[in-house]
Design a protein around this motif. Structure first.
Motif, PDB file in Angstrom:
ATOM      1  N   ARG A  58       0.844  -1.089  -0.006  1.00 45.85           N
ATOM      2  CA  ARG A  58       0.052   0.003   0.089  1.00 45.85           C
ATOM      3  C   ARG A  58       0.995   1.363  -0.006  1.00 45.85           C
ATOM      4  NH1 ARG A  58      -4.588   0.282   4.488  1.00 45.85           N
ATOM      5  NH2 ARG A  58      -5.233  -1.827   3.329  1.00 45.85           N
ATOM      6  N   ALA A  59       1.832   1.333   0.716  1.00 45.64           N
ATOM      7  CA  ALA A  59       2.856   2.449   0.889  1.00 45.64           C
ATOM      8  C   ALA A  59       3.346   2.810  -0.486  1.00 45.64           C
ATOM      9  CB  ALA A  59       4.083   2.247   2.016  1.00 45.64           C
ATOM     10  N   TRP A  60       3.478   1.842  -1.443  1.00 45.32           N
ATOM     11  CA  TRP A  60       4.303   2.132  -2.793  1.00 45.32           C
ATOM     12  C   TRP A  60       3.064   2.431  -3.807  1.00 45.32           C
ATOM     13  CZ3 TRP A  60       8.744   2.637  -5.026  1.00 45.32           C
ATOM     14  CH2 TRP A  60       9.944   2.549  -4.357  1.00 45.32           C
ATOM     15  N   LEU A  61       1.702   2.221  -3.605  1.00 43.61           N
ATOM     16  CA  LEU A  61       0.793   2.424  -4.712  1.00 43.61           C
ATOM     17  C   LEU A  61       0.831   3.955  -5.278  1.00 43.61           C
ATOM     18  CD1 LEU A  61      -2.236   0.788  -3.332  1.00 43.61           C
ATOM     19  CD2 LEU A  61      -0.907  -0.003  -5.009  1.00 43.61           C
ATOM     20  N   GLY A  62       1.283   4.872  -4.406  1.00 42.35           N
ATOM     21  CA  GLY A  62       1.108   6.389  -5.134  1.00 42.35           C
ATOM     22  C   GLY A  62       2.481   6.428  -5.811  1.00 42.35           C
ATOM     23  N   ARG A  63       3.532   5.995  -5.325  1.00 44.38           N
ATOM     24  CA  ARG A  63       4.955   5.922  -6.068  1.00 44.38           C
ATOM     25  C   ARG A  63       4.754   5.304  -7.474  1.00 44.38           C
ATOM     26  NH1 ARG A  63       8.774   5.042  -1.105  1.00 44.38           N
ATOM     27  NH2 ARG A  63       8.318   6.800   0.149  1.00 44.38           N
ATOM     28  N   ALA A  64       4.122   4.045  -7.391  1.00 45.77           N
ATOM     29  CA  ALA A  64       4.056   3.228  -8.739  1.00 45.77           C
ATOM     30  C   ALA A  64       3.100   4.095  -9.666  1.00 45.77           C
ATOM     31  CB  ALA A  64       3.164   1.846  -8.321  1.00 45.77           C
ATOM     32  N   PHE A  65       2.028   4.574  -9.201  1.00 41.13           N
ATOM     33  CA  PHE A  65       1.013   5.279 -10.244  1.00 41.13           C
ATOM     34  C   PHE A  65       1.934   6.576 -10.850  1.00 41.13           C
ATOM     35  CE2 PHE A  65      -2.272   2.563  -8.810  1.00 41.13           C
ATOM     36  CZ  PHE A  65      -3.146   2.434  -9.999  1.00 41.13           C
ATOM     37  N   LEU A  66       2.529   7.408  -9.836  1.00 38.50           N
ATOM     38  CA  LEU A  66       3.386   8.517 -10.361  1.00 38.50           C
ATOM     39  C   LEU A  66       4.411   7.992 -11.515  1.00 38.50           C
ATOM     40  CD1 LEU A  66       3.651  11.590 -10.441  1.00 38.50           C
ATOM     41  CD2 LEU A  66       5.127  11.129  -8.458  1.00 38.50           C
ATOM     42  N   LEU A 161      13.193   9.705 -10.671  1.00 38.36           N
ATOM     43  CA  LEU A 161      12.527   9.211  -9.530  1.00 38.36           C
ATOM     44  C   LEU A 161      12.456   7.688  -9.572  1.00 38.36           C
ATOM     45  CD1 LEU A 161       9.220  11.389  -9.900  1.00 38.36           C
ATOM     46  CD2 LEU A 161      11.187  11.652  -8.342  1.00 38.36           C
ATOM     47  N   SER A 162      12.669   6.868 -10.417  1.00 44.18           N
ATOM     48  CA  SER A 162      12.739   5.277 -10.366  1.00 44.18           C
ATOM     49  C   SER A 162      14.018   5.289  -9.756  1.00 44.18           C
ATOM     50  CB  SER A 162      12.975   4.941 -11.808  1.00 44.18           C
ATOM     51  OG  SER A 162      11.575   5.001 -12.363  1.00 44.18           O
ATOM     52  N   ARG A 163      15.143   6.199 -10.018  1.00 38.00           N
ATOM     53  CA  ARG A 163      16.499   6.030  -9.226  1.00 38.00           C
ATOM     54  C   ARG A 163      16.215   6.333  -7.903  1.00 38.00           C
ATOM     55  NH1 ARG A 163      21.718   4.851 -10.257  1.00 38.00           N
ATOM     56  NH2 ARG A 163      23.104   5.089  -8.325  1.00 38.00           N
ATOM     57  N   LYS A 164      15.488   7.418  -7.543  1.00 36.62           N
ATOM     58  CA  LYS A 164      15.390   7.725  -6.076  1.00 36.62           C
ATOM     59  C   LYS A 164      14.355   6.901  -5.133  1.00 36.62           C
ATOM     60  CE  LYS A 164      13.172  11.776  -3.578  1.00 36.62           C
ATOM     61  NZ  LYS A 164      14.603  12.186  -2.941  1.00 36.62           N
ATOM     62  N   TRP A 165      13.449   6.168  -5.813  1.00 35.39           N
ATOM     63  CA  TRP A 165      12.634   5.273  -5.010  1.00 35.39           C
ATOM     64  C   TRP A 165      12.908   3.950  -5.637  1.00 35.39           C
ATOM     65  CZ3 TRP A 165       7.878   9.033  -6.701  1.00 35.39           C
ATOM     66  CH2 TRP A 165       7.910   9.958  -5.879  1.00 35.39           C
ATOM     67  N   GLN A 166      13.754   3.200  -4.801  1.00 41.64           N
ATOM     68  CA  GLN A 166      14.178   1.801  -5.220  1.00 41.64           C
ATOM     69  C   GLN A 166      13.312   0.819  -4.317  1.00 41.64           C
ATOM     70  OE1 GLN A 166      16.314   0.291  -7.598  1.00 41.64           O
ATOM     71  NE2 GLN A 166      15.338   2.187  -8.866  1.00 41.64           N
ATOM     72  N   PRO A 167      12.333   0.114  -4.929  1.00 46.18           N
ATOM     73  CA  PRO A 167      11.625  -0.919  -3.845  1.00 46.18           C
ATOM     74  C   PRO A 167      12.590  -2.057  -3.486  1.00 46.18           C
ATOM     75  CG  PRO A 167      10.762  -1.127  -6.141  1.00 46.18           C
ATOM     76  CD  PRO A 167      11.836   0.000  -5.976  1.00 46.18           C
ATOM     77  N   PHE A 174       9.140  -4.445 -10.224  1.00 46.82           N
ATOM     78  CA  PHE A 174       9.062  -2.917 -10.524  1.00 46.82           C
ATOM     79  C   PHE A 174       8.734  -2.396 -11.601  1.00 46.82           C
ATOM     80  CE2 PHE A 174      11.641   1.162  -9.785  1.00 46.82           C
ATOM     81  CZ  PHE A 174      10.506   1.840  -9.169  1.00 46.82           C
ATOM     82  N   THR A 175       9.161  -2.980 -12.723  1.00 48.67           N
ATOM     83  CA  THR A 175       8.464  -2.842 -14.223  1.00 48.67           C
ATOM     84  C   THR A 175       7.052  -3.397 -14.011  1.00 48.67           C
ATOM     85  OG1 THR A 175      10.500  -3.424 -15.225  1.00 48.67           O
ATOM     86  CG2 THR A 175       8.634  -3.326 -16.662  1.00 48.67           C
ATOM     87  N   ALA A 176       6.584  -4.489 -13.720  1.00 52.12           N
ATOM     88  CA  ALA A 176       5.182  -4.773 -13.422  1.00 52.12           C
ATOM     89  C   ALA A 176       4.485  -3.800 -12.984  1.00 52.12           C
ATOM     90  CB  ALA A 176       4.977  -6.162 -12.956  1.00 52.12           C
ATOM     91  N   TRP A 177       4.696  -3.287 -11.827  1.00 50.33           N
ATOM     92  CA  TRP A 177       4.142  -2.217 -10.954  1.00 50.33           C
ATOM     93  C   TRP A 177       3.651  -1.117 -12.049  1.00 50.33           C
ATOM     94  CZ3 TRP A 177       6.797  -1.780  -5.615  1.00 50.33           C
ATOM     95  CH2 TRP A 177       6.947  -3.062  -5.093  1.00 50.33           C
ATOM     96  N   GLN A 178       4.996  -0.720 -12.507  1.00 50.28           N
ATOM     97  CA  GLN A 178       4.692   0.880 -13.114  1.00 50.28           C
ATOM     98  C   GLN A 178       3.889   0.639 -14.628  1.00 50.28           C
ATOM     99  OE1 GLN A 178       8.109   3.183 -13.622  1.00 50.28           O
ATOM    100  NE2 GLN A 178       9.210   1.900 -12.198  1.00 50.28           N
ATOM    101  N   LEU A 179       4.003  -0.727 -15.226  1.00 48.50           N
ATOM    102  CA  LEU A 179       3.312  -1.034 -16.631  1.00 48.50           C
ATOM    103  C   LEU A 179       1.756  -0.983 -16.257  1.00 48.50           C
ATOM    104  CD1 LEU A 179       5.549  -3.389 -18.543  1.00 48.50           C
ATOM    105  CD2 LEU A 179       4.663  -1.061 -19.439  1.00 48.50           C
TER     106      LEU A 179
END
Length: 299
Positions: A58-66, A161-167, A174-179
């Protein structure tokens, strides 16, 4: 794996992305940029989610959508618009400005120092890419130019931002989330603002499969892997492989003219990419140490 291997694997992604322009103009129906972007992102994202079985917390949903919006939703819509309205080399050249944008954004968001050598390499690369435009097909359309510039800015922001936020997950997850996030952002817009697609031909389907599976799922996993391992400025310089591929394919497949000056431009681009890797090089240990506290807070 050595830094050279990381660079070569990452460079493979933009080299393949150079085929986007010819596939878009030759294999896909014209006039559906949002729908085609959604069809490229969402099926590929859902497939990767099924393979990785890793959903974002849940904490990563906002970042994933951005990130999905910057790297895919906005970027791909603008990319399709630019590809429709500009020759492939022109659209790709505007995209090469991403390297300079990344240098500036990385300074503001990551605190990465601006190195004179990196700026010089980026500027030289842009000049080299511009030489690829010399030819009868190098017409400029204002809307296409605006779309190309906007796409470069969107991808630059997504890269930094992908570099700044590394899950704490694999590059594939990580690709799956963003796609998936990018596809979900695009879907309602595709349904509202664009008419239904006409019946798709075998060529249309082949183009979508190529752009979705190879040009998205596979290559972006390599790209985000590289973003996590290589300096942002060095990664962005690798994006200049895309216009070289685009112009080469235009010459080989479409019979577009290729002048000696354009060949010189390609040599300059490749040399600037090499110089950019050296100018941006920092030790992996120092980079990890600098970002480790940030990652710990972000997890």
């Amino acid at each position: 794996m050595s830094r050279t291997s990381d660079i070569l694997l990452t460079a493979l992604a933009p080299a393949i992305w150079g085929s986007t322009y010819i596939v878009t103009t030759e294999a896909l129906p014209v006039g559906y940029p949002v729908t085609l972007a959604a069809l490229r992102a969402l099926p590929a994202g859902l497939l990767l989610l099924a393979l990785t079985r890793c959903l974002p917390p849940r904490a990563w949903l906002g970042r994933a959508f951005l990130l999905g919006s910057f790297n895919f939703a906005l970027f791909w819509v603008l990319l399709f618009v630019a590809a429709y309205r500009l020759p492939g080399g022109v659209a790709a050249t505007l995209g090469s400005l991403q390297a300079m944008m990344v240098i500036l954004m990385a300074r503001g968001w990551l605190g990465t120092p601006i190195r004179a050598g990196a700026v010089a390499a980026a500027a030289t690369g842009i000049l080299g890419v511009a030489l690829l435009l010399i030819g009868p097909e190098a017409a400029l359309d204002p809307i296409g130019v605006a779309a190309g510039l906007g796409g470069a800015a969107s991808m630059a922001a997504g890269t930094v931002l992908s570099r700044k936020w590394q899950p704490p997950v694999s590059a594939l997850s990580f690709t799956a989330w963003q796609l998936t996030a990018g596809g979900l952002v695009l879907l309602p817009f595709a349904l509202i603002i664009e008419p239904p697609l006409p019946p798709l031909t075998a060529t249309n389907l082949a183009g979508l499969v190529w752009l979705g599976l190879i040009g998205a799922a596979a290559t972006y996993a390599l790209w985000f892997r590289g973003v996590a391992r290589i300096e942002p400025g060095a990664v962005a310089m690798l994006g200049m492989m895309s216009p070289v591929t685009a112009v080469f394919l235009g010459w080989v497949v479409l019979g577009q003219s290729l002048l000696p000056l354009q060949g010189l431009g390609a040599v300059i681009v490749l040399a600037s990419v090499w110089a950019g890797q050296r100018a941006n090089r920092t030790s992996a240990r120092a980079t990890f140490a600098r970002h480790k506290p940030v990652l710990a807070r972000n997890v």
